[in-house]
Each structure stands twice: as C-alpha cells, then as structure tokens.
Write a protein that holds these residues in place. Structure first.
Motif, PDB file in Angstrom:
ATOM      1  N   ALA A  77      10.588 -14.263   2.829  1.00 15.85           N
ATOM      2  CA  ALA A  77       9.384 -14.603   2.068  1.00 15.85           C
ATOM      3  C   ALA A  77       8.701 -15.731   2.830  1.00 15.85           C
ATOM      4  CB  ALA A  77       9.744 -15.039   0.655  1.00 15.85           C
ATOM      5  N   ILE A  78       7.414 -15.582   3.089  1.00  9.77           N
ATOM      6  CA  ILE A  78       6.678 -16.546   3.897  1.00  9.77           C
ATOM      7  C   ILE A  78       5.608 -17.215   3.038  1.00  9.77           C
ATOM      8  CG2 ILE A  78       5.266 -16.859   5.964  1.00  9.77           C
ATOM      9  CD1 ILE A  78       6.610 -14.236   7.012  1.00  9.77           C
ATOM     10  N   TYR A  79       5.607 -18.548   3.081  1.00 12.34           N
ATOM     11  CA  TYR A  79       4.695 -19.347   2.246  1.00 12.34           C
ATOM     12  C   TYR A  79       3.868 -20.291   3.100  1.00 12.34           C
ATOM     13  CZ  TYR A  79       7.776 -17.950  -1.576  1.00 12.34           C
ATOM     14  OH  TYR A  79       8.503 -17.236  -2.493  1.00 12.34           O
ATOM     15  N   ASP A  80       2.678 -20.655   2.573  1.00 12.92           N
ATOM     16  CA  ASP A  80       1.924 -21.739   3.200  1.00 12.92           C
ATOM     17  C   ASP A  80       2.434 -23.064   2.648  1.00 12.92           C
ATOM     18  OD1 ASP A  80       0.719 -22.157   0.692  1.00 12.92           O
ATOM     19  OD2 ASP A  80      -1.214 -21.337   1.305  1.00 12.92           O
ATOM     20  N   ASN A  81       1.868 -24.165   3.092  1.00 12.97           N
ATOM     21  CA  ASN A  81       2.389 -25.482   2.691  1.00 12.97           C
ATOM     22  C   ASN A  81       2.108 -25.831   1.226  1.00 12.97           C
ATOM     23  OD1 ASN A  81      -0.336 -25.744   3.290  1.00 12.97           O
ATOM     24  ND2 ASN A  81      -0.117 -27.883   3.860  1.00 12.97           N
ATOM     25  N   LEU A  82       1.307 -25.017   0.528  1.00 11.91           N
ATOM     26  CA  LEU A  82       1.021 -25.260  -0.883  1.00 11.91           C
ATOM     27  C   LEU A  82       1.883 -24.386  -1.798  1.00 11.91           C
ATOM     28  CD1 LEU A  82      -2.866 -25.483  -0.682  1.00 11.91           C
ATOM     29  CD2 LEU A  82      -1.209 -27.364  -0.755  1.00 11.91           C
ATOM     30  N   GLY A  83       2.729 -23.563  -1.208  1.00 10.35           N
ATOM     31  CA  GLY A  83       3.591 -22.700  -2.007  1.00 10.35           C
ATOM     32  C   GLY A  83       2.989 -21.344  -2.321  1.00 10.35           C
ATOM     33  N   ASN A  84       1.901 -20.977  -1.649  1.00  8.99           N
ATOM     34  CA  ASN A  84       1.291 -19.661  -1.827  1.00  8.99           C
ATOM     35  C   ASN A  84       1.983 -18.669  -0.910  1.00  8.99           C
ATOM     36  OD1 ASN A  84      -0.830 -20.625  -3.585  1.00  8.99           O
ATOM     37  ND2 ASN A  84      -1.745 -21.526  -1.758  1.00  8.99           N
ATOM     38  N   MET A  85       2.464 -17.549  -1.471  1.00  7.47           N
ATOM     39  CA  MET A  85       3.129 -16.563  -0.636  1.00  7.47           C
ATOM     40  C   MET A  85       2.108 -15.896   0.275  1.00  7.47           C
ATOM     41  SD  MET A  85       5.573 -13.295  -1.397  1.00  7.47           S
ATOM     42  CE  MET A  85       6.891 -14.245  -2.091  1.00  7.47           C
ATOM     43  N   LYS A  86       2.422 -15.841   1.553  1.00  4.97           N
ATOM     44  CA  LYS A  86       1.544 -15.235   2.541  1.00  4.97           C
ATOM     45  C   LYS A  86       2.013 -13.842   2.945  1.00  4.97           C
ATOM     46  CE  LYS A  86      -1.580 -17.310   3.535  1.00  4.97           C
ATOM     47  NZ  LYS A  86      -2.827 -17.376   2.764  1.00  4.97           N
ATOM     48  N   ALA A  87       3.334 -13.609   2.867  1.00  2.00           N
ATOM     49  CA  ALA A  87       3.862 -12.287   3.206  1.00  2.00           C
ATOM     50  C   ALA A  87       5.301 -12.172   2.724  1.00  2.00           C
ATOM     51  CB  ALA A  87       3.800 -12.056   4.716  1.00  2.00           C
ATOM     52  N   PHE A  88       5.720 -10.931   2.567  1.00  2.00           N
ATOM     53  CA  PHE A  88       7.093 -10.625   2.186  1.00  2.00           C
ATOM     54  C   PHE A  88       7.568  -9.504   3.097  1.00  2.00           C
ATOM     55  CE2 PHE A  88      10.105  -8.002  -0.221  1.00  2.00           C
ATOM     56  CZ  PHE A  88      11.100  -8.952  -0.434  1.00  2.00           C
ATOM     57  N   GLU A  89       8.725  -9.682   3.706  1.00  2.00           N
ATOM     58  CA  GLU A  89       9.276  -8.701   4.634  1.00  2.00           C
ATOM     59  C   GLU A  89      10.649  -8.265   4.133  1.00  2.00           C
ATOM     60  OE1 GLU A  89      10.843  -8.977   9.181  1.00  2.00           O
ATOM     61  OE2 GLU A  89       8.855  -9.811   8.771  1.00  2.00           O
ATOM     62  N   LYS A 124      -2.671 -10.133   0.644  1.00  2.00           N
ATOM     63  CA  LYS A 124      -3.781  -9.311   0.149  1.00  2.00           C
ATOM     64  C   LYS A 124      -3.263  -7.955  -0.345  1.00  2.00           C
ATOM     65  CE  LYS A 124      -6.913 -11.614   3.307  1.00  2.00           C
ATOM     66  NZ  LYS A 124      -5.985 -12.685   3.570  1.00  2.00           N
ATOM     67  N   ASN A 125      -1.922  -7.858  -0.472  1.00  7.59           N
ATOM     68  CA  ASN A 125      -1.224  -6.666  -0.938  1.00  7.59           C
ATOM     69  C   ASN A 125      -1.352  -5.496   0.043  1.00  7.59           C
ATOM     70  OD1 ASN A 125       0.621  -5.812  -2.820  1.00  7.59           O
ATOM     71  ND2 ASN A 125      -0.910  -4.713  -4.022  1.00  7.59           N
ATOM     72  N   LYS A 126      -1.568  -5.798   1.314  1.00  6.63           N
ATOM     73  CA  LYS A 126      -1.635  -4.773   2.361  1.00  6.63           C
ATOM     74  C   LYS A 126      -0.215  -4.520   2.863  1.00  6.63           C
ATOM     75  CE  LYS A 126      -3.366  -3.867   6.990  1.00  6.63           C
ATOM     76  NZ  LYS A 126      -4.020  -4.446   8.164  1.00  6.63           N
ATOM     77  N   THR A 127       0.182  -3.259   2.858  1.00  9.39           N
ATOM     78  CA  THR A 127       1.517  -2.880   3.301  1.00  9.39           C
ATOM     79  C   THR A 127       1.467  -2.320   4.714  1.00  9.39           C
ATOM     80  OG1 THR A 127       2.215  -2.362   1.048  1.00  9.39           O
ATOM     81  CG2 THR A 127       3.486  -1.363   2.830  1.00  9.39           C
ATOM     82  N   THR A 128       2.384  -2.798   5.559  1.00  6.36           N
ATOM     83  CA  THR A 128       2.579  -2.253   6.892  1.00  6.36           C
ATOM     84  C   THR A 128       4.079  -2.104   7.114  1.00  6.36           C
ATOM     85  OG1 THR A 128       2.558  -4.461   7.885  1.00  6.36           O
ATOM     86  CG2 THR A 128       0.482  -3.247   7.906  1.00  6.36           C
ATOM     87  N   TYR A 129       4.422  -1.381   8.142  1.00  2.90           N
ATOM     88  CA  TYR A 129       5.817  -1.217   8.537  1.00  2.90           C
ATOM     89  C   TYR A 129       5.951  -1.720   9.959  1.00  2.90           C
ATOM     90  CZ  TYR A 129       6.122   1.660   4.398  1.00  2.90           C
ATOM     91  OH  TYR A 129       6.085   2.093   3.094  1.00  2.90           O
ATOM     92  N   GLU A 130       6.940  -2.576  10.201  1.00  2.00           N
ATOM     93  CA  GLU A 130       7.171  -3.115  11.533  1.00  2.00           C
ATOM     94  C   GLU A 130       8.542  -2.654  12.004  1.00  2.00           C
ATOM     95  OE1 GLU A 130       6.597  -7.337  11.684  1.00  2.00           O
ATOM     96  OE2 GLU A 130       4.575  -7.194  10.853  1.00  2.00           O
TER      97      GLU A 130
END
Length: 157
Positions: A77-89, A124-130
C-alpha cells in the motif's frame, strides 16, 4: 495440472526473492497520518515501511507499506505524506491475469522468465497489471491495462 502447480509455486517464490533483492530499502517509521491511515484500512496487518522519492525532480515522497495478506500473498500500500493512498499492489497468480495478457506473455516470454505478477490499483481507481520479467539478462516491468491489453515495457535497473 502438476506443471501448473509447479509454475504457480515457482512464481510465488520468485516474487518473494525478487522483492527481497530489488527492494533493499531501509525500513523507516512513517508519519503518524500515514501509519493511522494504514491501520484503519488494514487492521491487524504488520507492515514493513520504506520511503521513496518520486516525481519529475524526485520532490514527492511516498511511503510504502509491505505486508502479508496471507501466508502466500503479499501486498504493498503506497501513501503520500498526508496519509492519502496513492496505489495498492497485490501479488496475483498468472491465471488471474486477463486472458489477453496471458496470451501476450506466453507468446513473448518463456514461463521461467516471469518473476512476479501484480494487480495495481491507483488513487484514481485505474487498474493495471504489472509483470516482472527477465529477457537478455535484463529485468522489465511489462504493464497491461485492465483488460489485458499491452501498455508498455519498462526496463528496470
């Protein structure tokens, strides 16, 4: 069936080894806002925190919480410094990729070249596969869109 099980086991173990080898980031303690956001979203999970600077001038900081979803699955789980989630892998199996992505990988890479597979959902709720692969002694992230269409291949150091 035996080969599928063997491939799945190999992929899971390779994912773990690759994560350990490619993510030698120093463990840190994130700001309280970030820690609380994680604890609210994933109660009871024990993360290992690291930080990464991103952006054009590496002027933005991201806090990464790596944790076990269960005994066989890892997540970040990736967050910015304010605690907003930026991405989930989330680590996934090959069979969980869209069929179009599976076909592309089978056509262009040997099964043993596939080291890790993840489903990524951004803020932004965009799903990708890596998919992490090796080819010609180089490591690449092959990225597919939500439907499995090839997007880009990025060489990683």
């Amino acid at each position: 069936m035996k080969n599928v099980l063997l491939l799945f086991t190999f992929l899971c173990s390779s994912f773990l080894i690759a994560q350990e080898g490619t993510n030698m980031k120093k463990a840190i303690t994130p700001p309280e806002e970030v820690r609380l956001a994680f604890e609210k979203e994933y109660p009871g999970k024990v993360p290992v925190w690291s930080e990464e600077y991103v952006g054009d001038d590496a002027d933005e900081i991201r806090f990464e919480a790596r944790y076990n979803v269960n005994n066989t699955t890892k997540a970040v789980a990736i967050y910015d410094n304010l605690g907003n989630m930026k991405a989930f892998e989330l680590q996934i199996a090959f069979r969980d990729l869209p069929v179009q992505a599976q076909s592309y990988l089978k056509k262009n890479y040997k099964a043993k070249a596939i080291l890790e597979i993840a489903k990524v959902v951004d803020d932004k709720n965009k799903t990708t596969y890596e998919v992490g692969v090796t080819k010609d002694a180089k490591f690449y992230d092959v990225v597919f869109d939500k439907d499995g269409g090839f997007d880009v291949s990025i060489e990683k150091n």
